[in-house]
Design a protein around this motif. Structure first.
Motif, PDB file in Angstrom:
ATOM      1  N   UNK A 134      46.798  10.881  84.505  1.00 28.13           N
ATOM      2  CA  UNK A 134      47.338   9.658  85.092  1.00 28.13           C
ATOM      3  C   UNK A 134      47.777   8.740  83.959  1.00 28.13           C
ATOM      4  N   UNK A 135      49.033   8.296  84.012  1.00 29.34           N
ATOM      5  CA  UNK A 135      49.593   7.426  82.973  1.00 29.34           C
ATOM      6  C   UNK A 135      49.200   5.978  83.255  1.00 29.34           C
ATOM      7  N   UNK A 178      34.896   9.336  76.822  1.00 28.99           N
ATOM      8  CA  UNK A 178      34.941  10.762  77.161  1.00 28.99           C
ATOM      9  C   UNK A 178      35.216  10.997  78.638  1.00 28.99           C
ATOM     10  N   UNK A 179      34.599  10.204  79.523  1.00 33.64           N
ATOM     11  CA  UNK A 179      34.733  10.430  80.957  1.00 33.64           C
ATOM     12  C   UNK A 179      36.165  10.261  81.455  1.00 33.64           C
ATOM     13  N   UNK A 180      37.009   9.547  80.675  1.00 33.22           N
ATOM     14  CA  UNK A 180      38.385   9.314  81.108  1.00 33.22           C
ATOM     15  C   UNK A 180      39.421  10.124  80.329  1.00 33.22           C
ATOM     16  N   UNK A 181      39.040  10.738  79.246  1.00 34.42           N
ATOM     17  CA  UNK A 181      40.014  11.422  78.398  1.00 34.42           C
ATOM     18  C   UNK A 181      40.707  12.579  79.102  1.00 34.42           C
ATOM     19  N   UNK A 182      40.001  13.227  80.034  1.00 34.95           N
ATOM     20  CA  UNK A 182      40.583  14.349  80.751  1.00 34.95           C
ATOM     21  C   UNK A 182      41.339  13.907  82.007  1.00 34.95           C
ATOM     22  N   UNK A 183      41.381  12.594  82.238  1.00 33.46           N
ATOM     23  CA  UNK A 183      41.992  12.086  83.472  1.00 33.46           C
ATOM     24  C   UNK A 183      43.104  11.067  83.221  1.00 33.46           C
ATOM     25  N   UNK A 184      42.994  10.319  82.123  1.00 36.21           N
ATOM     26  CA  UNK A 184      43.911   9.209  81.875  1.00 36.21           C
ATOM     27  C   UNK A 184      44.620   9.356  80.541  1.00 36.21           C
ATOM     28  N   UNK A 185      45.817   8.780  80.484  1.00 39.39           N
ATOM     29  CA  UNK A 185      46.557   8.651  79.233  1.00 39.39           C
ATOM     30  C   UNK A 185      47.112   7.237  79.161  1.00 39.39           C
ATOM     31  N   UNK A 217      39.556   4.833  92.174  1.00 36.13           N
ATOM     32  CA  UNK A 217      41.005   4.890  92.369  1.00 36.13           C
ATOM     33  C   UNK A 217      41.522   6.312  92.150  1.00 36.13           C
ATOM     34  N   UNK A 218      41.049   6.958  91.091  1.00 31.41           N
ATOM     35  CA  UNK A 218      41.485   8.325  90.796  1.00 31.41           C
ATOM     36  C   UNK A 218      41.069   9.281  91.907  1.00 31.41           C
ATOM     37  N   UNK A 219      39.843   9.112  92.425  1.00 29.90           N
ATOM     38  CA  UNK A 219      39.337  10.018  93.458  1.00 29.90           C
ATOM     39  C   UNK A 219      40.007   9.789  94.804  1.00 29.90           C
ATOM     40  N   UNK A 220      40.316   8.532  95.121  1.00 26.57           N
ATOM     41  CA  UNK A 220      40.856   8.216  96.453  1.00 26.57           C
ATOM     42  C   UNK A 220      42.370   8.378  96.534  1.00 26.57           C
ATOM     43  N   UNK A 221      43.083   7.908  95.516  1.00 27.13           N
ATOM     44  CA  UNK A 221      44.544   7.848  95.605  1.00 27.13           C
ATOM     45  C   UNK A 221      45.256   8.924  94.783  1.00 27.13           C
ATOM     46  N   UNK A 222      44.566   9.550  93.848  1.00 24.86           N
ATOM     47  CA  UNK A 222      45.169  10.578  92.985  1.00 24.86           C
ATOM     48  C   UNK A 222      46.512  10.116  92.409  1.00 24.86           C
ATOM     49  N   UNK A 223      46.548   8.934  91.778  1.00 22.77           N
ATOM     50  CA  UNK A 223      47.829   8.416  91.278  1.00 22.77           C
ATOM     51  C   UNK A 223      48.301   9.155  90.038  1.00 22.77           C
ATOM     52  N   UNK A 224      49.618   9.154  89.853  1.00 26.00           N
ATOM     53  CA  UNK A 224      50.132   9.650  88.573  1.00 26.00           C
ATOM     54  C   UNK A 224      50.426   8.491  87.625  1.00 26.00           C
TER      55      UNK A 224
END
Length: 320
Positions: free
Chosen positions: A6-7, A112-119, A83-90
Protein backbone atom coordinates in the motif's frame (compact mmCIF):
# COMPACT_ATOMS: atom_id res chain seq x y z
CA UNK A 1 -2.80 -10.99 2.42
CA UNK A 2 -2.15 -8.08 0.07
CA UNK A 3 -0.26 -8.84 -3.12
CA UNK A 4 1.25 -5.37 -3.42
CA UNK A 5 2.40 -2.77 -0.95
CA UNK A 6 0.00 0.00 0.00
CA UNK A 7 1.47 3.35 -1.09
CA UNK A 8 1.41 5.94 1.71
CA UNK A 9 1.36 9.71 1.25
CA UNK A 10 1.94 11.54 4.53
CA UNK A 11 0.55 15.10 4.63
CA UNK A 12 2.14 17.30 7.29
CA UNK A 13 2.21 20.98 8.12
CA UNK A 14 1.65 23.44 10.92
CA UNK A 15 -1.78 24.40 12.22
CA UNK A 16 -3.98 25.96 9.56
CA UNK A 17 -1.49 25.71 6.72
CA UNK A 18 -3.99 24.02 4.39
CA UNK A 19 -3.61 20.25 4.90
CA UNK A 20 -7.34 19.52 4.84
CA UNK A 21 -7.74 21.76 1.79
CA UNK A 22 -5.08 19.70 0.03
CA UNK A 23 -6.88 16.49 0.97
CA UNK A 24 -10.18 17.86 -0.34
CA UNK A 25 -8.50 18.78 -3.62
CA UNK A 26 -7.06 15.27 -3.92
CA UNK A 27 -10.45 13.67 -3.24
CA UNK A 28 -12.01 15.86 -5.95
CA UNK A 29 -9.45 14.81 -8.56
CA UNK A 30 -10.81 12.57 -11.34
CA UNK A 31 -10.14 8.89 -11.00
CA UNK A 32 -11.23 5.86 -9.02
CA UNK A 33 -10.80 6.37 -5.27
CA UNK A 34 -12.36 3.07 -4.21
CA UNK A 35 -8.92 1.67 -3.29
CA UNK A 36 -7.82 4.87 -1.51
CA UNK A 37 -8.24 5.32 2.26
CA UNK A 38 -7.76 8.42 4.40
CA UNK A 39 -6.56 8.62 8.00
CA UNK A 40 -7.02 12.02 9.68
CA UNK A 41 -5.51 12.99 13.03
CA UNK A 42 -6.76 16.00 15.00
CA UNK A 43 -5.05 17.28 18.12
CA UNK A 44 -8.29 18.41 19.77
CA UNK A 45 -11.10 16.37 21.31
CA UNK A 46 -13.63 17.49 18.69
CA UNK A 47 -13.00 16.28 15.16
CA UNK A 48 -13.91 18.75 12.41
CA UNK A 49 -11.80 17.67 9.43
CA UNK A 50 -13.23 14.15 9.29
CA UNK A 51 -16.71 15.55 8.73
CA UNK A 52 -15.46 17.89 5.98
CA UNK A 53 -14.01 14.87 4.14
CA UNK A 54 -17.19 12.81 4.11
CA UNK A 55 -19.13 12.01 0.95
CA UNK A 56 -16.27 10.70 -1.19
CA UNK A 57 -15.57 7.20 -2.46
CA UNK A 58 -12.52 6.99 -0.22
CA UNK A 59 -13.26 5.83 3.36
CA UNK A 60 -12.15 8.27 6.07
CA UNK A 61 -10.95 7.18 9.51
CA UNK A 62 -10.56 9.91 12.12
CA UNK A 63 -8.33 9.97 15.22
CA UNK A 64 -8.89 12.88 17.61
CA UNK A 65 -7.81 14.08 21.05
CA UNK A 66 -4.10 13.53 20.68
CA UNK A 67 -1.17 13.31 18.31
CA UNK A 68 -0.28 10.15 16.36
CA UNK A 69 3.43 10.86 16.77
CA UNK A 70 3.31 10.84 20.59
CA UNK A 71 0.22 10.19 22.76
CA UNK A 72 -1.68 8.18 20.12
CA UNK A 73 1.13 6.00 18.77
CA UNK A 74 -0.56 2.73 19.82
CA UNK A 75 -3.93 3.84 18.43
CA UNK A 76 -2.22 4.94 15.22
CA UNK A 77 -0.69 1.50 14.71
CA UNK A 78 -4.04 -0.16 15.38
CA UNK A 79 -5.87 2.22 13.03
CA UNK A 80 -3.43 1.57 10.18
CA UNK A 81 -3.74 -2.21 10.71
CA UNK A 82 -7.55 -1.94 10.78
CA UNK A 83 -7.63 0.13 7.59
CA UNK A 84 -5.44 -2.40 5.77
CA UNK A 85 -7.55 -5.34 6.98
CA UNK A 86 -10.94 -3.75 6.28
CA UNK A 87 -10.44 -1.75 3.08
CA UNK A 88 -7.38 -3.37 1.44
CA UNK A 89 -6.33 0.00 -0.06
CA UNK A 90 -3.60 0.41 -2.61
CA UNK A 91 -3.11 3.99 -1.42
CA UNK A 92 -3.33 5.49 2.08
CA UNK A 93 -3.41 9.26 2.69
CA UNK A 94 -2.43 10.27 6.23
CA UNK A 95 -3.15 13.82 7.40
CA UNK A 96 -1.10 14.46 10.54
CA UNK A 97 -2.15 16.96 13.17
CA UNK A 98 -0.57 20.39 12.93
CA UNK A 99 1.68 19.74 15.94
CA UNK A 100 2.99 16.37 14.74
CA UNK A 101 6.61 15.68 13.83
CA UNK A 102 6.65 13.66 10.58
CA UNK A 103 9.96 12.02 11.55
CA UNK A 104 8.22 10.17 14.37
CA UNK A 105 5.38 9.02 12.10
CA UNK A 106 7.85 7.89 9.45
CA UNK A 107 9.68 5.87 12.10
CA UNK A 108 6.45 4.04 12.96
CA UNK A 109 5.68 3.34 9.28
CA UNK A 110 9.19 1.86 8.97
CA UNK A 111 8.60 -0.64 11.79
CA UNK A 112 8.83 -4.34 11.00
CA UNK A 113 5.07 -4.93 11.25
CA UNK A 114 4.45 -2.49 8.38
CA UNK A 115 7.40 -3.13 6.08
CA UNK A 116 5.65 -6.00 4.31
CA UNK A 117 2.44 -3.99 3.90
CA UNK A 118 3.29 -0.31 3.37
CA UNK A 119 5.58 1.81 1.24
CA UNK A 120 6.05 5.48 2.12
CA UNK A 121 5.78 7.07 -1.31
CA UNK A 122 6.36 10.64 -0.13
CA UNK A 123 5.87 13.19 2.58
CA UNK A 124 4.18 16.44 1.55
CA UNK A 125 4.40 19.38 3.95
CA UNK A 126 2.10 22.38 3.57
CA UNK A 127 3.55 25.70 4.73
CA UNK A 128 1.52 28.88 5.21
CA UNK A 129 3.56 31.66 3.60
CA UNK A 130 2.75 33.98 6.49
CA UNK A 131 4.09 31.39 8.93
CA UNK A 132 7.36 31.07 7.05
CA UNK A 133 7.97 34.76 7.53
CA UNK A 134 7.31 34.35 11.28
CA UNK A 135 9.05 30.97 11.58
CA UNK A 136 11.28 32.02 14.48
CA UNK A 137 8.20 32.00 16.73
CA UNK A 138 7.22 28.36 16.15
CA UNK A 139 10.22 26.41 17.38
CA UNK A 140 11.98 23.32 16.02
CA UNK A 141 8.75 21.41 15.38
CA UNK A 142 7.98 23.77 12.51
CA UNK A 143 11.41 23.14 10.97
CA UNK A 144 11.13 19.38 11.44
CA UNK A 145 7.91 19.30 9.43
CA UNK A 146 9.72 20.99 6.56
CA UNK A 147 12.91 18.93 6.82
CA UNK A 148 10.88 15.71 6.55
CA UNK A 149 9.28 16.71 3.25
CA UNK A 150 9.89 15.38 -0.23
CA UNK A 151 7.41 17.98 -1.48
CA UNK A 152 6.84 21.38 0.16
CA UNK A 153 3.75 23.35 -0.79
CA UNK A 154 4.30 27.03 0.02
CA UNK A 155 0.62 27.84 0.35
CA UNK A 156 -1.41 31.08 0.32
CA UNK A 157 1.06 32.83 -1.97
CA UNK A 158 -1.83 34.84 -3.42
CA UNK A 159 -1.57 36.94 -0.25
CA UNK A 160 2.11 37.74 -0.83
CA UNK A 161 4.04 39.87 -3.30
CA UNK A 162 5.76 37.98 -6.09
CA UNK A 163 9.22 39.05 -4.96
CA UNK A 164 8.41 37.91 -1.41
CA UNK A 165 7.41 34.45 -2.65
CA UNK A 166 10.68 34.18 -4.58
CA UNK A 167 12.59 35.14 -1.44
CA UNK A 168 10.75 32.55 0.67
CA UNK A 169 11.44 29.79 -1.85
CA UNK A 170 15.14 30.62 -1.88
CA UNK A 171 15.25 30.54 1.91
CA UNK A 172 13.44 27.19 1.97
CA UNK A 173 15.85 25.75 -0.58
CA UNK A 174 18.73 26.61 1.75
CA UNK A 175 17.04 24.70 4.58
CA UNK A 176 15.81 21.77 2.43
CA UNK A 177 18.01 21.51 -0.69
CA UNK A 178 16.69 18.03 -1.59
CA UNK A 179 12.97 18.93 -1.37
CA UNK A 180 10.75 20.01 -4.25
CA UNK A 181 9.15 23.37 -3.40
CA UNK A 182 5.96 24.53 -5.11
CA UNK A 183 4.10 27.83 -4.48
CA UNK A 184 0.32 27.30 -4.28
CA UNK A 185 -2.91 28.99 -3.28
CA UNK A 186 -5.73 26.92 -1.76
CA UNK A 187 -3.25 24.02 -2.21
CA UNK A 188 -4.21 23.79 -5.89
CA UNK A 189 -1.74 21.55 -7.66
CA UNK A 190 -1.89 19.20 -10.62
CA UNK A 191 -2.22 15.52 -9.61
CA UNK A 192 1.04 14.71 -11.40
CA UNK A 193 2.79 17.25 -9.21
CA UNK A 194 1.88 15.19 -6.14
CA UNK A 195 2.09 11.65 -7.44
CA UNK A 196 5.07 12.37 -9.67
CA UNK A 197 7.49 13.80 -7.09
CA UNK A 198 9.97 11.05 -6.32
CA UNK A 199 10.82 10.19 -2.75
CA UNK A 200 14.20 11.49 -1.63
CA UNK A 201 15.48 8.54 0.39
CA UNK A 202 18.40 10.35 1.93
CA UNK A 203 16.97 13.33 3.71
CA UNK A 204 13.75 12.26 5.41
CA UNK A 205 15.36 10.39 8.31
CA UNK A 206 18.19 12.86 8.91
CA UNK A 207 19.00 14.13 12.34
CA UNK A 208 16.85 17.06 13.36
CA UNK A 209 17.84 20.49 12.15
CA UNK A 210 20.29 21.96 14.67
CA UNK A 211 18.86 25.13 16.18
CA UNK A 212 20.21 27.60 18.69
CA UNK A 213 17.18 27.70 20.99
CA UNK A 214 18.29 30.73 22.99
CA UNK A 215 18.86 32.75 19.84
CA UNK A 216 16.05 31.80 17.48
CA UNK A 217 13.01 30.71 19.47
CA UNK A 218 10.76 32.00 22.21
CA UNK A 219 10.95 30.98 25.83
CA UNK A 220 8.97 27.80 26.38
CA UNK A 221 10.63 25.67 23.68
CA UNK A 222 13.94 25.20 25.45
CA UNK A 223 13.10 21.72 26.79
CA UNK A 224 12.72 20.19 23.34
CA UNK A 225 14.82 17.03 23.04
CA UNK A 226 13.77 15.43 19.74
CA UNK A 227 10.55 13.53 20.38
CA UNK A 228 7.88 16.12 19.67
CA UNK A 229 5.44 15.81 22.54
CA UNK A 230 3.09 18.67 21.74
CA UNK A 231 1.99 19.16 25.34
CA UNK A 232 5.57 19.37 26.58
CA UNK A 233 6.22 22.06 23.99
CA UNK A 234 3.43 24.14 25.55
CA UNK A 235 0.67 23.52 22.99
CA UNK A 236 -2.83 23.24 24.43
CA UNK A 237 -6.09 22.11 22.90
CA UNK A 238 -9.65 22.46 24.14
CA UNK A 239 -13.15 22.59 22.70
CA UNK A 240 -16.58 24.09 23.21
CA UNK A 241 -19.98 22.71 22.22
CA UNK A 242 -23.45 24.14 22.70
CA UNK A 243 -26.97 23.82 21.32
CA UNK A 244 -27.69 27.50 22.04
CA UNK A 245 -27.29 30.06 19.23
CA UNK A 246 -24.60 32.73 19.26
CA UNK A 247 -25.06 36.45 18.87
CA UNK A 248 -23.27 37.03 15.57
CA UNK A 249 -21.97 40.54 16.31
CA UNK A 250 -20.54 39.47 19.66
CA UNK A 251 -19.03 36.31 18.20
CA UNK A 252 -17.32 38.18 15.37
CA UNK A 253 -15.82 40.60 17.90
CA UNK A 254 -14.63 37.61 19.92
CA UNK A 255 -12.91 36.19 16.85
CA UNK A 256 -11.38 39.54 15.94
CA UNK A 257 -9.84 39.84 19.41
CA UNK A 258 -8.42 36.30 19.58
CA UNK A 259 -4.87 36.39 21.05
CA UNK A 260 -1.96 35.86 18.67
CA UNK A 261 -0.85 32.70 20.47
CA UNK A 262 -4.25 31.10 19.83
CA UNK A 263 -3.18 29.65 16.50
CA UNK A 264 -6.35 27.84 15.47
CA UNK A 265 -10.13 28.04 15.93
CA UNK A 266 -12.16 25.76 13.73
CA UNK A 267 -15.74 24.53 13.79
CA UNK A 268 -19.43 25.08 13.16
CA UNK A 269 -21.38 27.99 14.65
CA UNK A 270 -25.13 28.64 14.74
CA UNK A 271 -26.29 32.26 14.60
CA UNK A 272 -30.01 31.54 14.94
CA UNK A 273 -30.87 32.00 11.29
CA UNK A 274 -27.80 30.39 9.70
CA UNK A 275 -24.92 27.98 10.18
CA UNK A 276 -21.33 28.97 9.45
CA UNK A 277 -18.07 27.04 9.24
CA UNK A 278 -15.41 29.15 10.97
CA UNK A 279 -11.73 28.63 10.15
CA UNK A 280 -9.36 30.95 12.01
CA UNK A 281 -5.58 30.70 11.74
CA UNK A 282 -2.79 33.19 12.21
CA UNK A 283 -5.12 36.07 13.00
CA UNK A 284 -7.22 35.58 9.85
CA UNK A 285 -10.73 34.14 9.79
CA UNK A 286 -12.70 32.52 6.99
CA UNK A 287 -16.50 32.38 7.22
CA UNK A 288 -18.29 29.83 5.03
CA UNK A 289 -22.06 29.29 5.07
CA UNK A 290 -22.90 25.64 5.60
CA UNK A 291 -25.78 23.27 6.26
CA UNK A 292 -27.43 22.64 9.60
CA UNK A 293 -25.54 20.68 12.26
CA UNK A 294 -26.59 19.11 15.54
CA UNK A 295 -24.80 21.75 17.63
CA UNK A 296 -22.19 24.49 17.51
CA UNK A 297 -18.76 22.88 17.91
CA UNK A 298 -15.44 24.69 18.10
CA UNK A 299 -11.92 23.28 18.46
CA UNK A 300 -9.08 25.48 19.74
CA UNK A 301 -5.31 25.00 19.54
CA UNK A 302 -2.79 27.44 20.94
CA UNK A 303 0.40 27.89 22.90
CA UNK A 304 0.05 28.54 26.63
CA UNK A 305 -3.51 29.86 26.22
CA UNK A 306 -5.68 30.62 29.26
CA UNK A 307 -8.56 28.27 28.42
CA UNK A 308 -10.87 29.31 31.24
CA UNK A 309 -10.83 33.04 30.59
CA UNK A 310 -11.17 32.60 26.83
CA UNK A 311 -14.18 30.28 27.15
CA UNK A 312 -15.76 32.68 29.65
CA UNK A 313 -15.57 35.39 26.99
CA UNK A 314 -17.01 33.04 24.40
CA UNK A 315 -19.98 32.09 26.60
CA UNK A 316 -20.92 35.76 26.90
CA UNK A 317 -21.69 35.66 23.15
CA UNK A 318 -24.48 33.12 23.55
CA UNK A 319 -27.82 34.65 22.59
CA UNK A 320 -30.22 35.13 25.49
Amino acid sequence: MQNTLCSVVLIAGFLGAGKTTLLLNILHWPGNLSRTAVLVNEFGAIGIDGELLKGFDAPVVEMANGCICCSLQVDFRRSVEAILARFHPNRLLIEATGVADPHDIIAILNETQFRQKLELAKTATVVDADFWEAREHFGPLFYNQIKAADLILLNKVDLQRAETVTKFISEMQEVCPSSCIMPTYYCRIDPDALWGVQKQSGHRMESLLPIDMDKDHPEGHEHYHGASNAHELGYVTFSFETSAPFNEECFRLFMASAPAHLYRIKGYVFFGGKWVLVNHVGGKTEWVDTGAKESSRLAFVGWQVDEESLLDRLKKCLAE
